[in-house]
Write an enzyme that holds these catalytic residues in place. Structure first.
Site, mmCIF file in Angstrom:
data_model
loop_
_atom_site.group_PDB
_atom_site.id
_atom_site.type_symbol
_atom_site.label_atom_id
_atom_site.label_comp_id
_atom_site.label_asym_id
_atom_site.label_seq_id
_atom_site.Cartn_x
_atom_site.Cartn_y
_atom_site.Cartn_z
ATOM 1 N N ARG A 200 0.844 -1.200 0.000
ATOM 2 C CA ARG A 200 0.000 0.000 0.000
ATOM 3 C C ARG A 200 0.878 1.248 0.000
ATOM 4 O O ARG A 200 2.057 1.178 0.354
ATOM 5 C CB ARG A 200 -0.847 0.015 1.289
ATOM 6 C CG ARG A 200 -1.726 -1.200 1.452
ATOM 7 C CD ARG A 200 -1.792 -1.606 2.928
ATOM 8 N NE ARG A 200 -2.493 -2.884 3.070
ATOM 9 C CZ ARG A 200 -3.798 -3.004 3.237
ATOM 10 N NH1 ARG A 200 -4.547 -1.935 3.330
ATOM 11 N NH2 ARG A 200 -4.358 -4.186 3.325
ATOM 12 N N ASP A 269 -3.498 4.235 3.594
ATOM 13 C CA ASP A 269 -3.181 2.834 3.915
ATOM 14 C C ASP A 269 -4.140 1.891 3.202
ATOM 15 O O ASP A 269 -3.933 0.676 3.216
ATOM 16 C CB ASP A 269 -3.216 2.600 5.428
ATOM 17 C CG ASP A 269 -4.464 3.159 6.081
ATOM 18 O OD1 ASP A 269 -4.667 4.383 6.006
ATOM 19 O OD2 ASP A 269 -5.252 2.378 6.638
HETATM 20 P P1 AMP Z 1 -9.271 -0.206 8.140
HETATM 21 O O1 AMP Z 1 -10.006 1.017 8.522
HETATM 22 O O2 AMP Z 1 -10.104 -1.468 8.123
HETATM 23 O O3 AMP Z 1 -8.482 -0.041 6.880
HETATM 24 O O4 AMP Z 1 -8.227 -0.483 9.315
HETATM 25 C C1 AMP Z 1 -7.285 0.462 9.765
HETATM 26 C C2 AMP Z 1 -6.248 -0.250 10.586
HETATM 27 O O5 AMP Z 1 -6.852 -0.886 11.710
HETATM 28 C C3 AMP Z 1 -5.506 -1.341 9.838
HETATM 29 O O6 AMP Z 1 -4.174 -1.292 10.249
HETATM 30 C C4 AMP Z 1 -6.207 -2.593 10.277
HETATM 31 O O7 AMP Z 1 -5.389 -3.732 10.180
HETATM 32 C C5 AMP Z 1 -6.565 -2.278 11.704
HETATM 33 N N1 AMP Z 1 -7.752 -3.004 12.164
HETATM 34 C C6 AMP Z 1 -9.032 -2.856 11.754
HETATM 35 N N2 AMP Z 1 -9.852 -3.696 12.400
HETATM 36 C C7 AMP Z 1 -9.070 -4.422 13.244
HETATM 37 C C8 AMP Z 1 -9.312 -5.467 14.186
HETATM 38 N N3 AMP Z 1 -10.530 -5.951 14.401
HETATM 39 N N4 AMP Z 1 -8.254 -5.962 14.860
HETATM 40 C C9 AMP Z 1 -7.024 -5.480 14.671
HETATM 41 N N5 AMP Z 1 -6.725 -4.495 13.808
HETATM 42 C C10 AMP Z 1 -7.732 -3.976 13.093
HETATM 43 MG MG MG Z 2 -7.242 -0.821 5.817
#
Ligand code: AMP
Ligand code: MG
Length: 511
Positions: A200, A269
């Site tokens: 990314r 990201d």
């Molecule tokens: P996202 O908004 O889904 O792109 O997630 C943003 C960040 O939070 C990324 O680094 C994900 O890996 C982390 N993340 C989202 N949901 C979880 C979860 N349930 N457990 C651990 N990390 C999470």
């Molecule tokens: Mg993400």
């Protein structure tokens, strides 16, 4: 230089489990010999893992032969019970601009790459488990994904793929009895995600922000060697690589705009260096056309509203290029010189986007020739659609049926006022000017304007059924969305207006 491990020669294995080649990103080492770009993490066990859905077409493409043993083994791997092959995966570290604010460290908080497979075209594909348990980058979260979000990602990635829009793919969903706390208690699920690379923009932002210039160069050199082997790792080569990323991103967003796809969380990201749609959260296919449409309930400012997607994508490219400034000029160059070399790379976004977008809108209108005023014709149509609350997909599909000298199949969509009829006569004039043939145009337009899109209520219906143990609506919906341009009269109910229960549906960042 990354350490390149010797691995066993490729065997003609089919089925599962299988010994996989490690993903390239896991093979880079720091001075102490530890992984340079992340960490190996065990797959955390699930209660009663079971395969809920297998993408048999993609499995075949990856040389995975379907069968009861394969299905059980895929479930066992995702559930942390695969002693024969994959017991851990690689979680990478990255940073990112989230809603415009730089977060210096994020990373794969719940996704790990378990290895790579070679597909039928000879391209290496990374296999990632999303929701396989906590990693060093989970922060305070649980490393899990709920069935609801897993089904949503599966549906959207396969729907976009069928529309010809670059995306990560979904190979399988594994459900379980493991409880997961969200607003309510839900069940954990794991998605097998597939992409040539999960790199990314945020990976490069992380290395730049931590001053790891040599590592940044090593990662970029790896990406260059893999995806642009025609380029040398020189300032010119890296600028060409960045130009490629800008062009792919511009084209991707133009394609999103053309089907009304709203990503929902366009953080850096969540932007792929391959111009793939990645990380499906609170996305949505816009139904009633409104430029200010916001699909993510948590996006209070409308930063990622439909009409802002192109500008945001460009802004994200600016963050990526800024992170890679150390690569774009020779060692002796100062910052001003670097910026002067990098600026044209970014500036190319605008023309790449406009060219892609205009070509897409022309195709949507069934125009074969490019003429002055086409831009205005498109914009005026969109204005009419907005004024009459028209359904995006249905309006373009109806437009395909318009006869140059015939009746008006658009009254239901655009209304019958002067503005609407005025636009239709301009469109007919424009068609006459290029001697458009009604039948040929209809066929062309039906190959570019989908009959079926993934409406929110359809996704919700499939999710509710899957949650109560019935995968049939999900299977049926996927079958239909795999041929989005075909009439499929047997699926007419999947294009019906939303039922009453769906009136207040909204999606947010919770997943
Ligand atoms: P996202 O908004 O889904 O792109 O997630 C943003 C960040 O939070 C990324 O680094 C994900 O890996 C982390 N993340 C989202 N949901 C979880 C979860 N349930 N457990 C651990 N990390 C999470
Ligand atoms: Mg993400």
């Amino acid at each position: 230089m990354p350490a390149t491990p010797i691995s066993e020669p490729d065997a003609m294995t089919t089925g599962w489990p299988r010994r996989l080649a490690p993903p390239a990103i896991a093979t880079f080492r720091d001075a102490e010999g530890a992984p340079a770009f992340g960490a190996q993490v065990p797959i955390k066990p699930l209660d009663a893992p079971r395969l809920l859905h297998l993408n048999t077409e993609l499995a075949a493409d990856l040389g995975i032969e379907d069968g009861p043993e394969t299905r059980d083994a895929l479930a066992a791997t995702a559930g942390g019970g695969d002693a024969a092959a994959c017991t851990d995966g690689f979680a990478s570290v990255y940073a990112g601009h989230q809603f415009g604010i730089f977060v210096p460290q994020l990373g794969d908080g719940r996704a790990t790459i378990i290895g790579t497979l070679r597909d039928h075209r000879g391209q290496d594909q990374e296999l990632q488990l999303k929701g396989a348990g906590p990693t060093p980058y989970s922060r305070f979260a649980d490393g899990r994904a709920v069935l609801r979000s897993t089904v949503r990602e599966y549906l959207a990635s396969e729907a976009l793929h069928a529309l010809g829009i670059p995306t990560t793919r979904a190979l399988a969903i594994v459900g379980s009895d493991t409880p997961v706390q969200r607003e309510t208690v839900e069940r954990a699920a794991v998605l097998y995600r597939v992409a040539p690379s999960h790199l990314r923009f945020g990976h490069f932002e992380y290395l730049a922000a931590t001053g790891r210039t040599e590592d940044l160069r090593a990662l970029a050199t790896h990406a260059l060697a893999r995806f642009r082997p025609d380029l040398e790792p020189t300032p010119e080569g890296f600028r060409a690589w960045l130009s490629d990323i800008v062009a792919r991103t511009a084209r991707l967003v133009a394609q999103w705009q053309g089907v009304g796809f709203c990503h929902g969380v366009m953080n850096t990201d969540n932007f792929s260096i391959l111009g793939l749609t990645i990380d499906y959260g609170p996305y949505g296919f816009m139904e009633r056309f409104h430029r200010a449409h916001i699909c993510n309930h948590s996006d209070h400012e409308g930063r990622y509203a439909y009409a802002r997607q192109p500008a945001i994508a460009q802004w994200n490219c600016a963050r990526m290029i800024s992170a890679c400034l150390s690569l774009v000029a020779d060692d002796g160059a100062d910052n001003d010189e670097r910026i002067a070399l990098a600026q044209p790379v970014l500036d190319a976004f605008a023309s790449a986007y406009s060219a892609s977008a205009l070509a897409i809108w022309r195709d949507k209108l069934g125009l074969r020739e490019a003429r002055d005023g086409d831009d205005a014709l498109v914009n005026d149509l969109l204005e009419r659609m907005e004024a009459s609350d028209a359904d995006f997909a249905r309006t373009f599909r109806a437009l395909a049926d318009l006869r140059i000298d015939g009746g008006d199949p658009l009254a239901d969509h655009l209304g019958e006022d002067e503005a609407a009829t005025g636009w239709l006569s301009r469109y007919r004039e424009r068609l006459r000017a290029e001697h458009s043939d009604d039948d040929a145009r209809r066929d062309r337009m039906r190959r570019t304007n989908p009959r079926f899109v993934l409406r929110n209520w359809l996704a919700q219906h499939a999710i509710s059924a899957a949650e109560s143990g019935d995968p049939a609506p999900l299977d049926r919906l996927l079958d239909c969305l795999r041929r989005p341009f075909d009439e499929q009269p047997e699926c007419a109910d999947l294009d019906a207006p939303p039922p009453d229960w769906a009136a207040g549906l909204s999606v947010s960042c919770s997943s």
